[in-house]
Design a protein around this motif. Structure first.
Motif, PDB file in Angstrom:
ATOM      1  N   ALA A 100       0.796  -1.225   0.079  1.00  0.00           N
ATOM      2  CA  ALA A 100       0.055  -0.082  -0.059  1.00  0.00           C
ATOM      3  C   ALA A 100       0.930   1.327   0.215  1.00  0.00           C
ATOM      4  O   ALA A 100       0.362   2.282  -0.727  1.00  0.00           O
ATOM      5  N   CYS A 101       2.027   1.055   0.508  1.00  0.00           N
ATOM      6  CA  CYS A 101       2.888   2.227   0.605  1.00  0.00           C
ATOM      7  C   CYS A 101       4.134   1.794   0.738  1.00  0.00           C
ATOM      8  O   CYS A 101       4.597   0.793   1.161  1.00  0.00           O
ATOM      9  N   GLY A 102       5.271   2.948   0.889  1.00  0.00           N
ATOM     10  CA  GLY A 102       6.732   2.466   1.064  1.00  0.00           C
ATOM     11  C   GLY A 102       7.060   1.998   2.559  1.00  0.00           C
ATOM     12  O   GLY A 102       7.592   0.968   2.623  1.00  0.00           O
ATOM     13  N   MET A 103       6.024   2.344   3.366  1.00  0.00           N
ATOM     14  CA  MET A 103       6.437   1.712   4.962  1.00  0.00           C
ATOM     15  C   MET A 103       5.808   0.631   4.956  1.00  0.00           C
ATOM     16  O   MET A 103       6.697  -0.219   5.802  1.00  0.00           O
ATOM     17  N   SER A 104       4.901   0.175   4.359  1.00  0.00           N
ATOM     18  CA  SER A 104       4.300  -1.230   4.561  1.00  0.00           C
ATOM     19  C   SER A 104       5.491  -2.246   3.833  1.00  0.00           C
ATOM     20  O   SER A 104       5.731  -3.463   4.237  1.00  0.00           O
ATOM     21  N   ALA A 105       6.111  -1.835   2.492  1.00  0.00           N
ATOM     22  CA  ALA A 105       6.976  -2.404   2.056  1.00  0.00           C
ATOM     23  C   ALA A 105       8.244  -2.721   2.792  1.00  0.00           C
ATOM     24  O   ALA A 105       8.814  -3.592   3.036  1.00  0.00           O
ATOM     25  N   ILE A 106       8.780  -1.624   3.592  1.00  0.00           N
ATOM     26  CA  ILE A 106       9.877  -1.713   4.206  1.00  0.00           C
ATOM     27  C   ILE A 106       9.719  -2.534   5.478  1.00  0.00           C
ATOM     28  O   ILE A 106      10.490  -3.392   5.729  1.00  0.00           O
ATOM     29  N   SER A 107       8.473  -2.339   6.283  1.00  0.00           N
ATOM     30  CA  SER A 107       8.291  -3.318   7.441  1.00  0.00           C
ATOM     31  C   SER A 107       8.006  -4.815   6.904  1.00  0.00           C
ATOM     32  O   SER A 107       8.806  -5.512   7.613  1.00  0.00           O
ATOM     33  N   LEU A 126      18.284   8.250   8.031  1.00  0.00           N
ATOM     34  CA  LEU A 126      17.091   7.337   7.384  1.00  0.00           C
ATOM     35  C   LEU A 126      16.134   8.156   7.341  1.00  0.00           C
ATOM     36  O   LEU A 126      15.691   9.309   8.074  1.00  0.00           O
ATOM     37  N   TYR A 127      15.044   7.656   6.655  1.00  0.00           N
ATOM     38  CA  TYR A 127      13.606   8.482   6.541  1.00  0.00           C
ATOM     39  C   TYR A 127      13.108   8.352   7.972  1.00  0.00           C
ATOM     40  O   TYR A 127      13.417   7.328   8.783  1.00  0.00           O
ATOM     41  N   GLY A 128      12.391   9.347   8.318  1.00  0.00           N
ATOM     42  CA  GLY A 128      12.179   9.461   9.683  1.00  0.00           C
ATOM     43  C   GLY A 128      11.183   8.335  10.282  1.00  0.00           C
ATOM     44  O   GLY A 128      11.260   7.789  11.251  1.00  0.00           O
ATOM     45  N   VAL A 206      18.380  -2.150   0.538  1.00  0.00           N
ATOM     46  CA  VAL A 206      18.445  -0.885   0.266  1.00  0.00           C
ATOM     47  C   VAL A 206      17.277  -0.240  -0.135  1.00  0.00           C
ATOM     48  O   VAL A 206      16.372  -0.668  -0.921  1.00  0.00           O
ATOM     49  N   ASP A 207      17.096   0.920   0.497  1.00  0.00           N
ATOM     50  CA  ASP A 207      15.821   1.884   0.163  1.00  0.00           C
ATOM     51  C   ASP A 207      16.189   2.605  -1.267  1.00  0.00           C
ATOM     52  O   ASP A 207      17.333   3.499  -1.075  1.00  0.00           O
ATOM     53  N   ASN A 208      15.709   2.354  -2.213  1.00  0.00           N
ATOM     54  CA  ASN A 208      15.782   3.037  -3.533  1.00  0.00           C
ATOM     55  C   ASN A 208      14.938   4.158  -3.957  1.00  0.00           C
ATOM     56  O   ASN A 208      14.918   4.581  -5.043  1.00  0.00           O
ATOM     57  N   THR A 209      14.162   4.673  -2.795  1.00  0.00           N
ATOM     58  CA  THR A 209      13.300   5.630  -3.088  1.00  0.00           C
ATOM     59  C   THR A 209      13.751   6.955  -3.846  1.00  0.00           C
ATOM     60  O   THR A 209      13.264   7.518  -4.834  1.00  0.00           O
ATOM     61  N   PHE A 210      14.708   7.508  -3.335  1.00  0.00           N
ATOM     62  CA  PHE A 210      15.432   8.792  -3.744  1.00  0.00           C
ATOM     63  C   PHE A 210      15.793   8.841  -5.221  1.00  0.00           C
ATOM     64  O   PHE A 210      15.506   9.721  -6.109  1.00  0.00           O
ATOM     65  N   ALA A 211      16.506   7.561  -5.536  1.00  0.00           N
ATOM     66  CA  ALA A 211      17.170   7.312  -6.948  1.00  0.00           C
ATOM     67  C   ALA A 211      16.068   6.943  -7.864  1.00  0.00           C
ATOM     68  O   ALA A 211      16.021   7.181  -8.991  1.00  0.00           O
ATOM     69  N   GLU A 228      11.297   0.347  -1.863  1.00  0.00           N
ATOM     70  CA  GLU A 228      11.245   1.635  -2.453  1.00  0.00           C
ATOM     71  C   GLU A 228       9.701   2.220  -2.119  1.00  0.00           C
ATOM     72  O   GLU A 228       8.632   1.548  -2.133  1.00  0.00           O
ATOM     73  N   SER A 229       9.436   3.311  -1.870  1.00  0.00           N
ATOM     74  CA  SER A 229       8.050   4.200  -2.181  1.00  0.00           C
ATOM     75  C   SER A 229       7.958   4.444  -3.444  1.00  0.00           C
ATOM     76  O   SER A 229       8.619   5.183  -4.224  1.00  0.00           O
ATOM     77  N   LEU A 230       6.590   3.956  -3.950  1.00  0.00           N
ATOM     78  CA  LEU A 230       6.407   4.446  -5.322  1.00  0.00           C
ATOM     79  C   LEU A 230       5.413   5.537  -5.249  1.00  0.00           C
ATOM     80  O   LEU A 230       5.221   6.295  -6.239  1.00  0.00           O
ATOM     81  N   THR A 231       5.064   6.091  -4.100  1.00  0.00           N
ATOM     82  CA  THR A 231       4.514   7.367  -3.735  1.00  0.00           C
ATOM     83  C   THR A 231       5.177   8.470  -4.208  1.00  0.00           C
ATOM     84  O   THR A 231       4.756   9.759  -4.708  1.00  0.00           O
ATOM     85  N   LYS A 232       6.602   8.503  -4.550  1.00  0.00           N
ATOM     86  CA  LYS A 232       7.404   9.561  -4.714  1.00  0.00           C
ATOM     87  C   LYS A 232       7.565   9.515  -6.128  1.00  0.00           C
ATOM     88  O   LYS A 232       6.606   9.337  -7.030  1.00  0.00           O
ATOM     89  N   ASP A 233       9.016   9.753  -6.835  1.00  0.00           N
ATOM     90  CA  ASP A 233       9.113   9.822  -8.186  1.00  0.00           C
ATOM     91  C   ASP A 233       8.529   8.697  -9.280  1.00  0.00           C
ATOM     92  O   ASP A 233       8.563   8.806 -10.391  1.00  0.00           O
TER      93      ASP A 233
HETATM   94  C1  LIG Z   1       8.544   8.632   1.467  1.00  0.00           C
HETATM   95  C2  LIG Z   1       9.654   7.536   1.990  1.00  0.00           C
HETATM   96  C3  LIG Z   1       9.432   6.372   2.566  1.00  0.00           C
HETATM   97  C4  LIG Z   1       7.997   5.884   2.994  1.00  0.00           C
HETATM   98  O1  LIG Z   1       7.007   5.700   1.661  1.00  0.00           O
HETATM   99  P1  LIG Z   1       5.553   5.944   1.882  1.00  0.00           P
HETATM  100  O2  LIG Z   1       5.066   5.716   0.474  1.00  0.00           O
HETATM  101  O3  LIG Z   1       5.226   7.373   2.424  1.00  0.00           O
HETATM  102  O4  LIG Z   1       4.900   4.899   3.139  1.00  0.00           O
HETATM  103  C5  LIG Z   1      10.464   5.330   2.641  1.00  0.00           C
HETATM  104  N1  LIG Z   1      11.765   5.850   2.373  1.00  0.00           N
HETATM  105  C6  LIG Z   1      11.959   7.031   1.752  1.00  0.00           C
HETATM  106  C7  LIG Z   1      13.375   7.519   1.647  1.00  0.00           C
HETATM  107  C8  LIG Z   1      10.921   7.732   1.570  1.00  0.00           C
HETATM  108  O5  LIG Z   1      11.097   9.043   1.011  1.00  0.00           O
END
Ligand SMILES: *Cc1c(COP(=O)(O)O)cnc(C)c1O
Length: 432
Positions: A100-107, A126-128, A206-211, A228-233
């Motif tokens: 559903a979101c990046g945090m559920s993927a990370i957990s 790290l992401y807060g 590895v969290d690849n959200t930023f790249a 990774e969070s697909l919510t972002k780019d």
């Molecule tokens: C936003 C973000 C997350 C969490 O993703 P959500 O889709 O908001 O749950 C995790 N890691 C990084 C680096 C992020 O920027």
């Protein structure tokens, strides 16, 4: 089918065309992939339903016609399946599981690799919410975390003990954009893993959200799992949340099983938009954002009200060498990305923090094309101050260890004209 899916088409072409089918679904006749909206699926017999649940996500059955059949949205679903295939290929992995979101993927990634009594070694910037997950929630279930400088592979290895099952890195790190050498950490972990059995391997996550996979493919550099969070780019337009884990086949059953029982399912309509609008335009957007980010970073670097600028594309960037090797687009060209971090200058920390707050508040009320908001990777340029906003779950000591300055500002560059973004910044600087 006559069209050759294995032919060496370019990465950006593949992000538009995909494969026209999944293991369980063919949609070759659609120009735009179909979107599904069925929470449950008709079964032919009770025993078939039972087989579906028992064999669910068992890779032994995945390729067979009978199983796993679609039963219920939370287990598996056609549109989400298409996005998973696209992301698996974009990251170059063996299996993908959408959330559903990046945090559920990370957990999910941390919980399927760990268990009560196991530990994580994590980079300290790290992401807060990831930091909060590791320090507030996982300890309740007996999982602990040691924070180290992930930029020092020896420090990572020194923190690994018999209980460690995962090393967790975020690179470029949020918000300082520190670039960690994924391949070097992999090499450093190799002797440890060589002494361990298959079950006890230390998995590099590895969290690849930023790249995004456009600018960095961690699996090719030696990571085991990408989150990774697909919510972002990847989504790119700021309209859907989503998350993805891309992992080796051996995690397929546990990831899908985790999602079955913990939930955190990505809605098919979101999966469809993330794929049809997001992935297909990812390269185009990120290249334009990166060009603007480079100009903004150089502007900031020359501004007297700015103390320090951290952008992987600047000569002055502390990990410039690693960045040039690691942040590359699918054709191998340097792609330093769309995030810029800077510190507002001041005679001391307190003045710097106060001027930073004035700057951001001015932008919030006066700027036309820079918006005060968390999140990143959208058509619109966003600004925030991590010490006061996204990273407020960290106390002042954790903030300073993570290199987060009280006068620090994070910018996520959008698709506006670069001159306009710089004009709004310039006006804001004149106000402080
Ligand atoms: C936003 C973000 C997350 C969490 O993703 P959500 O889709 O908001 O749950 C995790 N890691 C990084 C680096 C992020 O920027």
């Amino acid at each position: 089918m006559d069209r050759d899916h294995e032919a060496p088409y370019q990465y950006d072409t593949r992000l538009i065309h995909g494969q026209f089918r999944t293991e369980k679904w063919e949609y070759d006749h659609h120009v735009i992939p179909p979107i599904t909206a069925s929470t449950t699926f008709r079964l032919d017999s009770a025993s078939r339903g039972r087989t579906g649940f028992v064999d669910f996500a068992d890779p032994k059955h995945a390729a067979q016609a009978i199983s796993p059949i679609y039963i219920y949205d939370r287990l598996d679903e056609p549109t989400v399946g298409m996005l998973e295939d696209m992301m698996r290929d974009a990251e170059g992995g063996e299996t993908a599981c959408a959330f559903a979101c990046g945090m559920s993927a990370i957990s999910a990634a941390l919980m399927v690799t760990g268990r009560a009594g196991s530990s994580v070694v994590a980079h300290r910037t790290l992401y807060g919410c990831t930091f909060s997950l590791l320090t507030n929630w996982l300890p309740r279930y007996g999982m602990t975390t040691r924070f180290v400088n992930g930029g020092d592979p020896e420090a990572v290895v020194a923190a690994v003990d018999d209980t460690t099952r995962a090393v967790y890195l975020e690179t470029p790190a949020n918000p300082t954009l520190q670039v960690l050498d994924i391949a070097a950490v992999r090499r450093a972990l190799e002797p440890i893993n060589a002494r361990r059995g298959a079950k006890d391997q230390v998995v590099l996550v590895v969290d690849n959200t930023f790249a995004t996979p456009w600018a960095q493919r961690p699996l090719a550099l030696g990571a085991d799992i990408v989150v990774e969070s697909l919510t972002k780019d990847v989504g790119g337009f700021g309209v859907d949340m989503g998350g993805m884990v891309v992992a080796p086949r051996r995690f397929h059953k546990s990831l899908k099983g985790f999602r079955k029982d913990f939930g955190g399912v990505l809605p098919p309509a979101s999966a469809w938009r993330l794929m049809v609008y997001g992935l297909s335009t990812l390269g185009l957007r990120i290249e334009r954002q990166t060009e603007t980010a480079g100009r903004v970073a150089r502007y900031l670097e020359s501004h007297p009200a700015v103390g320090r600028v951290l952008y992987p594309g600047l000569e002055s960037f502390p990990q410039a060498d690693v960045a040039r090797r690691q942040l590359v687009d699918p054709k191998g060209r340097f792609c330093p990305g769309f995030m810029v971090y800077f510190e507002v200058a001041g005679k001391d920390i307190e003045e710097s923090r106060a001027r930073c707050e004035r700057l951001v508040n001015f932008i919030a009320t006066h700027s036309y094309c820079i918006t005060l908001a968390v999140s990143l990777g959208m058509t619109k340029t966003l600004i925030e101050t991590p010490g006061l906003m996204t990273h407020s779950s960290m106390d002042s000591r954790a903030l300073s260890e993570a290199g987060i300055h009280p006068g620090g500002v994070r910018m996520a560059i959008g698709l506006e004209d670069a001159d306009d973004v710089i004009r709004d910044l310039d006006e804001a600087f004149r106000s402080i």
